[in-house]
Design an enzyme around this catalytic site. Structure first.
Site, short mmCIF file in Angstrom:
data_model
loop_
_atom_site.label_atom_id
_atom_site.label_comp_id
_atom_site.label_asym_id
_atom_site.label_seq_id
_atom_site.Cartn_x
_atom_site.Cartn_y
_atom_site.Cartn_z
CG ASP A 11 36.59 40.99 38.59
OD1 ASP A 11 35.57 41.38 39.20
OD2 ASP A 11 37.82 41.17 39.02
CG HIS A 242 34.49 43.95 47.98
ND1 HIS A 242 34.92 44.90 48.86
CD2 HIS A 242 35.43 43.08 48.40
CE1 HIS A 242 36.09 44.66 49.52
NE2 HIS A 242 36.34 43.28 49.09
C1 BDR Z 1 36.94 44.32 44.27
O1 BDR Z 1 37.83 43.41 43.61
C2 BDR Z 1 38.02 42.37 43.49
O2 BDR Z 1 38.79 41.46 44.01
C3 BDR Z 1 36.33 41.89 44.02
O3 BDR Z 1 35.67 40.89 43.09
C4 BDR Z 1 35.77 43.06 43.94
O4 BDR Z 1 34.87 43.75 42.81
C5 BDR Z 1 37.30 44.46 45.80
O5 BDR Z 1 38.39 45.31 45.67
CA CA Z 2 34.76 41.77 41.06
#
Ligand code: BDR
Ligand code: CA
Length: 332
Positions: A11, A242
């Protein structure tokens, strides 16, 4: 070095952009297709960002498929502009790629790639799990075709980030996450427990900005936006990592220090714990004895420091730019 075919579902998002660039630069990964899903931004905007990043990185040949706009239940909530900017990539303007979208949905692309690479395809999912759930519905034998799936999502012992107990990727489509995490495949879950404790600092961002490569410089600019959000959490300019950390675990470039294989359930009720990943970590008291039937490896801690490896990998784009060649491995 052995290179595996990969399907990436994302995303795109600032940390998704880091993960994509990292994966393209990793000799262990041969990215065969990318699906976009709504999360940080709509699936359509995420797909646009992905196409533009691929062109910047010299990988415009990799097909990008549009995935689900809405989660399995309900509708897309509008993304997280306060974290990633309105355009998802920290208001950095990239040149619009010439390539268009693939003539298939993200779920169809995943099924096709799994059938073309039975037993060897690796899946990396770094957004809500809607496309993966739709692929499971399209092809129920998908778990037998895919070698393994790595998912950035959830919070095992750590607090959530979208709600007190739920992490954003899972909270944005709990029904899809429940389906994916209950399927019969080997899952590596990369939750907030490990992504919030491995941090990129301002000196790392400056290294990217000082690069002669367009990709590291663009990522360094995007991170400026991301760092401002995380400053509110950590009290200094830095960020969690992340999605790139999930990418590094998927290619096997970093080693987990604590990663028990346990049962994981997702709360799909409408109460305050909706979207929570309920990980059975009671084995913590007995050094994690084996749980019969469990298929989910939950990464709780890493060996070593991830940030220097991430920066070093991303800086490979500097030398490639000088040589006018794309970074990354391809397998014929
Ligand atoms: C996840 O949520 C999204 O905002 C980031 O891209 C990551 O995949 C972290 O909670
Ligand atoms: Ca993400």
């Amino acid at each position: 070095m052995t290179s595996f075919p990969f399907y990436l579902d994302c995303d795109t998002g600032i940390d998704d952009a880091l993960a994509l660039a990292y994966l393209l630069a990793s000799p262990q990964a041969d990215v065969r297709g990318i699906g976009a899903v709504s999360g940080n931004v709509s699936a359509a905007v995420g797909a646009r960002n992905t196409l533009d990043l691929l062109e910047l990185a010299g990988h415009a040949h990799i097909p990008v498929a549009l995935g689900a706009h809405d989660p399995l239940a309900g509708s897309f909530g509008g993304g997280a502009p306060w974290v990633h900017g309105a355009n998802g990539i920290g208001e950095v303007e990239l040149s619009m790629a010439a390539a268009g979208l693939a003539p298939e949905t993200a779920a169809e692309m995943l099924v096709r790639l799994a059938q073309e690479h039975p037993g060897t395809l690796r899946v990396l999912a770094i957004g809500p799990l809607t496309n993966i759930a739709e692929a499971l519905r399209l092809e129920p034998s998908l778990p037998q075709l895919v070698a393994e799936i790595t998912i950035m999502g959830g919070a095992a012992l750590a607090p959530g980030n979208l709600t007190p107990v739920a992490e954003a990727n899972i909270a944005n489509d709990p029904e899809a996450a429940a389906l994916v995490l209950s399927a019969d495949w080997n899952v590596t879950l990369v939750p907030l427990d490990v992504t919030m404790t491995n941090v990129l600092e301002e000196n790392h961002r400056q290294e990217l900005l000082a690069s002669s490569g367009a990709v590291p410089r663009a990522l360094g600019e995007m991170l400026g936006y991301y760092f401002r959000f995380y400053e509110g959490l950590f009290g200094r300019a830095c960020s969690a990592m992340h999605d790139p950390l999930a990418a590094a675990l998927a290619v096997g470039a970093v080693t987990p220090a604590v990663a028990p294989v346990v049962h994981v359930d997702v709360d799909t009720t409408s109460g305050p714990s909706r979207g929570q990943t309920v990980c059975d970590l009671r084995g913590l008291y007995m050094d994690y004895p084996e749980q019969p039937g469990a298929r989910c490896r939950v990464v709780l801690a890493l060996e070593g420091d991830f940030a220097p490896h991430l920066v070093e990998t991303l800086l490979a784009y500097s030398s490639a730019a000088a040589a006018s060649e794309p970074v990354g491995a391809t397998v014929a």
